[in-house]
Design a protein around this motif. Structure first.
Motif, PDB file in Angstrom:
ATOM      1  N   SER A  54       5.996  36.096 -21.031  1.00 40.28           N
ATOM      2  CA  SER A  54       6.949  37.218 -21.071  1.00 40.28           C
ATOM      3  C   SER A  54       7.795  37.282 -19.797  1.00 40.28           C
ATOM      4  O   SER A  54       8.883  37.839 -19.796  1.00 40.28           O
ATOM      5  CB  SER A  54       6.198  38.538 -21.260  1.00 40.28           C
ATOM      6  OG  SER A  54       5.366  38.812 -20.138  1.00 40.28           O
ATOM      7  N   MET A  55       7.285  36.658 -18.698  1.00 42.30           N
ATOM      8  CA  MET A  55       8.035  36.639 -17.437  1.00 42.30           C
ATOM      9  C   MET A  55       9.011  35.477 -17.374  1.00 42.30           C
ATOM     10  O   MET A  55       9.731  35.317 -16.390  1.00 42.30           O
ATOM     11  CB  MET A  55       7.050  36.540 -16.266  1.00 42.30           C
ATOM     12  CG  MET A  55       6.179  37.794 -16.105  1.00 42.30           C
ATOM     13  SD  MET A  55       4.861  37.559 -14.869  1.00 42.30           S
ATOM     14  CE  MET A  55       5.847  37.218 -13.408  1.00 42.30           C
ATOM     15  N   GLY A  56       9.006  34.627 -18.415  1.00 45.75           N
ATOM     16  CA  GLY A  56       9.983  33.556 -18.472  1.00 45.75           C
ATOM     17  C   GLY A  56       9.428  32.156 -18.286  1.00 45.75           C
ATOM     18  O   GLY A  56      10.191  31.183 -18.257  1.00 45.75           O
ATOM     19  N   ILE A  57       8.112  32.040 -18.150  1.00 44.96           N
ATOM     20  CA  ILE A  57       7.519  30.717 -18.020  1.00 44.96           C
ATOM     21  C   ILE A  57       7.517  30.025 -19.376  1.00 44.96           C
ATOM     22  O   ILE A  57       7.072  30.608 -20.370  1.00 44.96           O
ATOM     23  CB  ILE A  57       6.077  30.815 -17.480  1.00 44.96           C
ATOM     24  CG1 ILE A  57       6.072  31.467 -16.107  1.00 44.96           C
ATOM     25  CG2 ILE A  57       5.431  29.434 -17.412  1.00 44.96           C
ATOM     26  CD1 ILE A  57       6.757  30.665 -15.038  1.00 44.96           C
ATOM     27  N   ASP A  58       8.028  28.775 -19.435  1.00 47.24           N
ATOM     28  CA  ASP A  58       8.054  28.069 -20.713  1.00 47.24           C
ATOM     29  C   ASP A  58       6.758  27.288 -20.944  1.00 47.24           C
ATOM     30  O   ASP A  58       5.873  27.230 -20.083  1.00 47.24           O
ATOM     31  CB  ASP A  58       9.264  27.134 -20.804  1.00 47.24           C
ATOM     32  CG  ASP A  58       9.259  26.082 -19.694  1.00 47.24           C
ATOM     33  OD1 ASP A  58       8.214  25.928 -19.014  1.00 47.24           O
ATOM     34  OD2 ASP A  58      10.287  25.416 -19.507  1.00 47.24           O
ATOM     35  N   LYS A  59       6.659  26.660 -22.117  1.00 44.90           N
ATOM     36  CA  LYS A  59       5.431  25.965 -22.503  1.00 44.90           C
ATOM     37  C   LYS A  59       5.117  24.799 -21.575  1.00 44.90           C
ATOM     38  O   LYS A  59       3.960  24.586 -21.206  1.00 44.90           O
ATOM     39  CB  LYS A  59       5.567  25.452 -23.947  1.00 44.90           C
ATOM     40  CG  LYS A  59       4.307  24.752 -24.442  1.00 44.90           C
ATOM     41  CD  LYS A  59       4.431  24.340 -25.895  1.00 44.90           C
ATOM     42  CE  LYS A  59       5.391  23.169 -26.024  1.00 44.90           C
ATOM     43  NZ  LYS A  59       5.367  22.596 -27.398  1.00 44.90           N
ATOM     44  N   GLU A  60       6.122  24.042 -21.174  1.00 44.77           N
ATOM     45  CA  GLU A  60       5.890  22.875 -20.327  1.00 44.77           C
ATOM     46  C   GLU A  60       5.338  23.288 -18.965  1.00 44.77           C
ATOM     47  O   GLU A  60       4.455  22.621 -18.406  1.00 44.77           O
ATOM     48  CB  GLU A  60       7.201  22.095 -20.150  1.00 44.77           C
ATOM     49  CG  GLU A  60       7.020  20.710 -19.570  1.00 44.77           C
ATOM     50  CD  GLU A  60       6.188  19.801 -20.461  1.00 44.77           C
ATOM     51  OE1 GLU A  60       5.545  18.879 -19.916  1.00 44.77           O
ATOM     52  OE2 GLU A  60       6.173  20.020 -21.703  1.00 44.77           O
ATOM     53  N   ALA A  61       5.845  24.397 -18.437  1.00 48.53           N
ATOM     54  CA  ALA A  61       5.338  24.883 -17.148  1.00 48.53           C
ATOM     55  C   ALA A  61       3.892  25.339 -17.274  1.00 48.53           C
ATOM     56  O   ALA A  61       3.068  25.101 -16.372  1.00 48.53           O
ATOM     57  CB  ALA A  61       6.209  26.019 -16.635  1.00 48.53           C
TER      58      ALA A  61
END
Length: 408
Positions: free
Chosen positions: A312-319
């Protein structure tokens, strides 16, 4: 990437000592550490054993041996010994006369392999390092003496005297043209003094007696014929390279063998055992990596709420994948580093202080030999397996559950 690494580092250093995940992580570190340490210690021990075996089976069998391809003996004039002695890479040369003889001491009769060699053979075979008793010499106050295998002297029930001329053995040597006829002795007999006993390997110890070349020639009456030419090779050169180069200058009808070829079974067996042990230890390393997989999986299950928050804070799946991947790498690298340090520390302590002794070896320390190629192979293998053990479960978890967190 840096954010993922710091998140993974924070998970790894969690202060919840009672947390089962931290416990499994520590078990993973210990498992990888022990496996890496075992690889280093066991391979170094095999190197040490191999070094001893090489010494036992290749010192007496010199680096290269030249023989006739067909006959038991050949006339030494067929070879240019001076050319061979000065051949590039050749460090020493000795003529050899080999024959089966019967030794007698009192009521004891024993069959033995007599080898007559030049005095240069003593240096080529590192005789001073293998002498059990006596002196590494063929001469005592002008008298020719023989060097016996320690097992051979035991069979004869005799000993190495303080002075060589105090004890002798009767040699019964078959003559080339000797025939069993009335009034004819097919054997040449001579009492030869005992100069010392040598300790190489069981075969040499139980069967070999080494005498000066001139004495062997006198007993056999070969009249210029020899059985072989022994060559030692400068350590800066490779035995196989010198062997191939010699074929270019040798006449036809001669064969050259290296000491490894003469003891092929011994060395092939040693190498096979080494390969088997490496595979077993790598398999154990793989098994220890299952704790790492379990640790990553349980960490994933426990941190599901955190994953949603980070998403929800903007971290994507790859990260997020990198977070768990780096967590696995931290566990692996820590275990590998500790295993390397501990393994080489044990090896260095054994080399310098000898805490572990070999059984039935008169107190000799268990041999250890370090090779940088083995260290490189262990580090590369451990790192590769550590990366695989970290990558596969992390990738699998996010592929399986990506719809839950990233496709809602």
């Amino acid at each position: 990437m840096n954010i993922s690494f710091h998140i993974a580092r924070r998970y790894f250093k969690s202060k919840k000592s009672t947390n089962i995940i931290n416990l499994i992580s520590k078990i993973s570190v210990v498992g990888i550490m022990v496996s890496t340490m075992a690889l280093i210690v066991v391979l170094s021990a095999f190197n040490g054993i191999e070094k001893i075996v090489v010494g036992l089976y290749t010192d007496f069998d010199t680096d290269l041996t030249i023989r006739s391809e067909k006959g038991k003996t050949f006339n030494q004039s067929f070879l240019d010994l001076d050319t061979l002695r000065n051949f590039e890479g050749v460090d020493g040369l000795s003529r050899a006369l080999e024959e089966i003889v019967i030794l007698r001491k009192g009521n004891k009769w024993v069959k033995a392999q007599m080898t007559g060699v030049d005095s240069s053979f003593l240096r080529m075979s590192h005789m001073e390092n293998h002498l059990y008793e006596g002196d590494p010499s063929f001469n005592f106050e002008g008298l020719p003496v023989a060097l016996f295998g320690v097992g051979l002297l035991q069979k004869l029930d005799t000993y190495v005297p303080r002075f060589a001329n105090e004890n002798s053995v009767l040699f019964n040597v078959p003559l080339r043209e000797g025939k069993f006829r009335p009034g004819k002795n097919p054997l040449s007999t001579k009492h030869i003094y005992i100069g010392g006993s040598m300790n190489f390997n069981k075969e040499v110890n139980d069967e070999q007696v080494v005498v000066p070349f001139e004495l062997a020639n006198e007993l056999l009456n070969y009249r210029g014929d020899i059985s072989a030419v022994y060559l030692s090779v400068d350590p800066a050169y490779d035995n196989e390279d010198i062997k191939e180069a010699l074929y270019k200058v040798l006449p036809k009808g001669f064969v050259v063998k290296t000491n490894f070829e003469k003891n092929e079974l011994i060395f092939k067996t040693s190498k096979s055992e080494r390969i088997i042990v490496i595979f077993i230890l790598i398999f154990i390393f793989i098994l220890s990596s299952f704790n790492l997989i379990a640790s990553i999986t349980m960490l994933y299950v426990e941190k599901r709420d955190n994953i949603k928050t980070l998403y929800s804070m903007g971290i994507d799946k790859e990260a997020m994948f990198k977070v768990f991947f780096y967590e696995g790498l931290l566990i692996s690298f820590r275990g590998i580093l500790l295993g390397i340090l501990l393994g080489y520390t044990i090896c260095v302590l054994q080399i310098n202080y000898g805490f572990v002794k070999m059984p039935n070896s008169n107190g000799e320390f268990f041999p250890i030999a370090l090779k940088w190629m083995d260290g490189l192979m262990i580090v590369v293998s451990a790192l590769f397996l550590g990366v695989i053990a970290s990558y596969l479960p992390s990738r699998y978890l996010f592929r399986k559950h990506d719809k839950i967190y990233f496709h809602q």
